[in-house]
Design a protein around this motif. Structure first.
Motif, PDB file in Angstrom:
ATOM      1  N   PHE A  27     -10.370  11.820  -0.644  1.00 56.76           N
ATOM      2  CA  PHE A  27      -9.724  11.013  -0.839  1.00 56.76           C
ATOM      3  C   PHE A  27      -7.825  12.006  -0.171  1.00 56.76           C
ATOM      4  CE2 PHE A  27      -5.418  11.853  -3.856  1.00 56.76           C
ATOM      5  CZ  PHE A  27      -5.581  10.754  -4.169  1.00 56.76           C
ATOM      6  N   VAL A  28      -7.056  11.782   0.666  1.00 53.49           N
ATOM      7  CA  VAL A  28      -6.312  11.920   1.280  1.00 53.49           C
ATOM      8  C   VAL A  28      -4.777  12.017   0.163  1.00 53.49           C
ATOM      9  CG1 VAL A  28      -4.654  11.449   3.164  1.00 53.49           C
ATOM     10  CG2 VAL A  28      -7.261  10.628   3.493  1.00 53.49           C
ATOM     11  N   THR A  29      -4.360  10.806  -0.493  1.00 55.57           N
ATOM     12  CA  THR A  29      -3.007  10.982  -0.628  1.00 55.57           C
ATOM     13  C   THR A  29      -2.515   9.677  -1.340  1.00 55.57           C
ATOM     14  OG1 THR A  29      -1.280  11.841  -0.915  1.00 55.57           O
ATOM     15  CG2 THR A  29      -1.377  10.327   1.011  1.00 55.57           C
ATOM     16  N   MET A  30      -1.522   9.152  -2.533  1.00 56.25           N
ATOM     17  CA  MET A  30      -0.960   8.129  -2.911  1.00 56.25           C
ATOM     18  C   MET A  30       0.424   8.168  -2.105  1.00 56.25           C
ATOM     19  SD  MET A  30      -1.452   7.235  -6.707  1.00 56.25           S
ATOM     20  CE  MET A  30       0.630   8.699  -6.654  1.00 56.25           C
ATOM     21  N   SER A  31       0.843   6.670  -1.709  1.00 59.73           N
ATOM     22  CA  SER A  31       2.149   6.228  -1.593  1.00 59.73           C
ATOM     23  C   SER A  31       2.323   5.617  -3.014  1.00 59.73           C
ATOM     24  CB  SER A  31       2.057   5.912  -0.461  1.00 59.73           C
ATOM     25  OG  SER A  31       1.716   6.332   0.877  1.00 59.73           O
ATOM     26  N   CYS A  32       3.675   5.588  -3.275  1.00 59.20           N
ATOM     27  CA  CYS A  32       4.154   5.137  -4.450  1.00 59.20           C
ATOM     28  C   CYS A  32       6.113   3.884  -4.157  1.00 59.20           C
ATOM     29  CB  CYS A  32       4.642   6.033  -5.253  1.00 59.20           C
ATOM     30  SG  CYS A  32       5.816   4.836  -6.551  1.00 59.20           S
ATOM     31  N   VAL A  33       5.737   2.315  -4.153  1.00 57.07           N
ATOM     32  CA  VAL A  33       6.791   1.433  -3.252  1.00 57.07           C
ATOM     33  C   VAL A  33       7.673   1.924  -4.321  1.00 57.07           C
ATOM     34  CG1 VAL A  33       7.868   0.452  -2.069  1.00 57.07           C
ATOM     35  CG2 VAL A  33       5.369   1.815  -0.577  1.00 57.07           C
ATOM     36  N   ASP A  34       9.106   1.572  -4.544  1.00 56.76           N
ATOM     37  CA  ASP A  34       9.372   1.119  -5.740  1.00 56.76           C
ATOM     38  C   ASP A  34      10.247  -0.508  -5.879  1.00 56.76           C
ATOM     39  OD1 ASP A  34      11.062   0.477  -7.479  1.00 56.76           O
ATOM     40  OD2 ASP A  34      12.648   2.381  -7.735  1.00 56.76           O
ATOM     41  N   LEU A  35       9.361  -0.964  -6.426  1.00 52.72           N
ATOM     42  CA  LEU A  35       9.751  -2.755  -5.886  1.00 52.72           C
ATOM     43  C   LEU A  35      10.861  -3.188  -6.861  1.00 52.72           C
ATOM     44  CD1 LEU A  35       6.229  -3.516  -5.462  1.00 52.72           C
ATOM     45  CD2 LEU A  35       7.708  -3.637  -4.403  1.00 52.72           C
ATOM     46  N   GLY A  36      11.227  -2.557  -8.034  1.00 56.52           N
ATOM     47  CA  GLY A  36      12.217  -3.076  -8.725  1.00 56.52           C
ATOM     48  C   GLY A  36      11.390  -2.683  -9.974  1.00 56.52           C
ATOM     49  N   ASP A  37      11.360  -3.988 -10.122  1.00 56.06           N
ATOM     50  CA  ASP A  37      10.645  -3.823 -12.026  1.00 56.06           C
ATOM     51  C   ASP A  37       9.309  -3.226 -11.905  1.00 56.06           C
ATOM     52  OD1 ASP A  37      12.768  -5.221 -12.269  1.00 56.06           O
ATOM     53  OD2 ASP A  37      12.319  -7.296 -12.694  1.00 56.06           O
ATOM     54  N   SER A  38       8.484  -3.390 -10.762  1.00 56.06           N
ATOM     55  CA  SER A  38       7.240  -2.517 -10.838  1.00 56.06           C
ATOM     56  C   SER A  38       7.324  -1.220  -9.526  1.00 56.06           C
ATOM     57  CB  SER A  38       6.509  -3.528 -10.199  1.00 56.06           C
ATOM     58  OG  SER A  38       6.641  -4.311  -9.145  1.00 56.06           O
ATOM     59  N   LEU A  39       6.342  -0.589  -9.127  1.00 52.83           N
ATOM     60  CA  LEU A  39       5.599   0.099  -8.667  1.00 52.83           C
ATOM     61  C   LEU A  39       4.338   0.025  -8.046  1.00 52.83           C
ATOM     62  CD1 LEU A  39       6.543   3.639 -10.613  1.00 52.83           C
ATOM     63  CD2 LEU A  39       8.318   2.410  -9.423  1.00 52.83           C
ATOM     64  N   ASP A  40       4.313  -0.272  -6.018  1.00 57.10           N
ATOM     65  CA  ASP A  40       2.838  -0.187  -6.138  1.00 57.10           C
ATOM     66  C   ASP A  40       2.448   1.342  -6.103  1.00 57.10           C
ATOM     67  OD1 ASP A  40       2.211  -3.231  -4.964  1.00 57.10           O
ATOM     68  OD2 ASP A  40       3.126  -2.363  -3.493  1.00 57.10           O
ATOM     69  N   LEU A  41       1.413   1.757  -6.102  1.00 54.85           N
ATOM     70  CA  LEU A  41       0.554   2.577  -6.218  1.00 54.85           C
ATOM     71  C   LEU A  41      -0.534   2.249  -5.311  1.00 54.85           C
ATOM     72  CD1 LEU A  41       0.152   4.072  -9.353  1.00 54.85           C
ATOM     73  CD2 LEU A  41       1.951   4.561  -8.311  1.00 54.85           C
ATOM     74  N   ILE A  42      -0.624   2.932  -3.672  1.00 55.77           N
ATOM     75  CA  ILE A  42      -1.126   2.782  -2.443  1.00 55.77           C
ATOM     76  C   ILE A  42      -2.378   3.359  -2.389  1.00 55.77           C
ATOM     77  CG2 ILE A  42      -1.462   1.928  -0.204  1.00 55.77           C
ATOM     78  CD1 ILE A  42       0.808   0.987  -0.590  1.00 55.77           C
ATOM     79  N   TYR A  43      -3.933   4.017  -2.996  1.00 60.72           N
ATOM     80  CA  TYR A  43      -3.965   5.303  -2.519  1.00 60.72           C
ATOM     81  C   TYR A  43      -4.849   5.735  -1.694  1.00 60.72           C
ATOM     82  CZ  TYR A  43      -3.540   5.540  -7.565  1.00 60.72           C
ATOM     83  OH  TYR A  43      -3.662   5.597  -8.799  1.00 60.72           O
ATOM     84  N   HIS A  44      -5.013   6.386  -0.632  1.00 58.59           N
ATOM     85  CA  HIS A  44      -5.217   6.260   0.684  1.00 58.59           C
ATOM     86  C   HIS A  44      -6.627   7.385   0.870  1.00 58.59           C
ATOM     87  CE1 HIS A  44      -1.617   4.536   2.064  1.00 58.59           C
ATOM     88  NE2 HIS A  44      -1.116   6.128   1.005  1.00 58.59           N
ATOM     89  N   PHE A  45      -8.192   6.510   1.203  1.00 58.28           N
ATOM     90  CA  PHE A  45      -9.044   7.123   1.651  1.00 58.28           C
ATOM     91  C   PHE A  45      -9.550   7.641   3.194  1.00 58.28           C
ATOM     92  CE2 PHE A  45      -8.677   5.711  -2.655  1.00 58.28           C
ATOM     93  CZ  PHE A  45      -9.588   6.564  -3.365  1.00 58.28           C
ATOM     94  N   ASP A  46     -10.458   8.169   3.623  1.00 61.89           N
ATOM     95  CA  ASP A  46     -10.822   8.629   5.101  1.00 61.89           C
ATOM     96  C   ASP A  46     -12.415   8.623   4.744  1.00 61.89           C
ATOM     97  OD1 ASP A  46     -10.240   8.832   7.173  1.00 61.89           O
ATOM     98  OD2 ASP A  46     -11.010  11.420   6.803  1.00 61.89           O
ATOM     99  N   LEU A  47     -13.321   8.502   5.319  1.00 59.86           N
ATOM    100  CA  LEU A  47     -14.272   8.739   5.654  1.00 59.86           C
ATOM    101  C   LEU A  47     -14.827   8.550   7.652  1.00 59.86           C
ATOM    102  CD1 LEU A  47     -17.035   9.344   5.655  1.00 59.86           C
ATOM    103  CD2 LEU A  47     -17.816   6.992   4.894  1.00 59.86           C
ATOM    104  N   GLU A  48     -14.849   9.381   8.281  1.00 57.22           N
ATOM    105  CA  GLU A  48     -14.766   9.283   9.719  1.00 57.22           C
ATOM    106  C   GLU A  48     -13.880   8.557  10.329  1.00 57.22           C
ATOM    107  OE1 GLU A  48     -19.187   8.507  10.483  1.00 57.22           O
ATOM    108  OE2 GLU A  48     -19.374  10.076   9.037  1.00 57.22           O
ATOM    109  N   LEU A  49     -12.522   8.796  10.401  1.00 51.49           N
ATOM    110  CA  LEU A  49     -11.631   7.754  10.309  1.00 51.49           C
ATOM    111  C   LEU A  49     -11.382   6.537   9.519  1.00 51.49           C
ATOM    112  CD1 LEU A  49     -11.270   9.474  13.958  1.00 51.49           C
ATOM    113  CD2 LEU A  49      -9.509  10.439  11.847  1.00 51.49           C
TER     114      LEU A  49
END
Length: 127
Positions: A27-49
């Motif tokens: 697990f690398v991190t998570m990003s959050c984007v405010d879309l107004g009425d909702s949020l996009d949660l984007i989870y970032h993962f890595d394996l050998e680039l």
């Protein structure tokens, strides 16, 4: 570096994350984007680039499952996202209750949608 983004339903998140962990992804991190009425949660993962991103859309006021039971370190970014965007997570292994970075006196989430408008002069030029 290869990238893959998968849009998934929130009820698929834990099984997808467990599958990635079983394959050796970190697990690398998570990003959050405010879309107004909702949020996009984007989870970032890595394996050998090889990057894999899981995206869920969360209606404001709704609750997302916490992945901190699978990747313990996720408790920090999930608590930070709770502080900054007001997102709620079910099953956080350590829940700071919105006070990881913010003091109890803070009543407003610091990250919000901001709009910038351009002022026009009588001649039609920008100020």
């Amino acid at each position: 570096m290869a990238l893959e983004t998968k849009n998934i339903a929130k009820n698929q998140l834990l099984s997808e994350v467990q599958t990635l962990k079983n394959k050796g992804y970190r697990f690398v991190t998570m990003s959050c984007v405010d879309l107004g009425d909702s949020l996009d949660l984007i989870y970032h993962f890595d394996l050998e680039l090889q990057m894999v991103h899981l995206r869920i859309t969360l209606l404001k006021g709704d609750t997302a499952p916490s992945i901190s039971g699978i990747f313990f370190a996720a408790l920090l970014i999930e608590n930070e996202t709770k502080d900054h965007f007001g997102a709620n997570f079910d099953g956080l292994v350590l829940d700071f209750g919105g006070n990881l970075y913010l003091e109890e006196e803070v009543k407003k989430f610091p990250f919000c949608k901001v709009s910038v408008t351009k002022n026009e002069t009588a001649e039609g030029g920008a100020q």
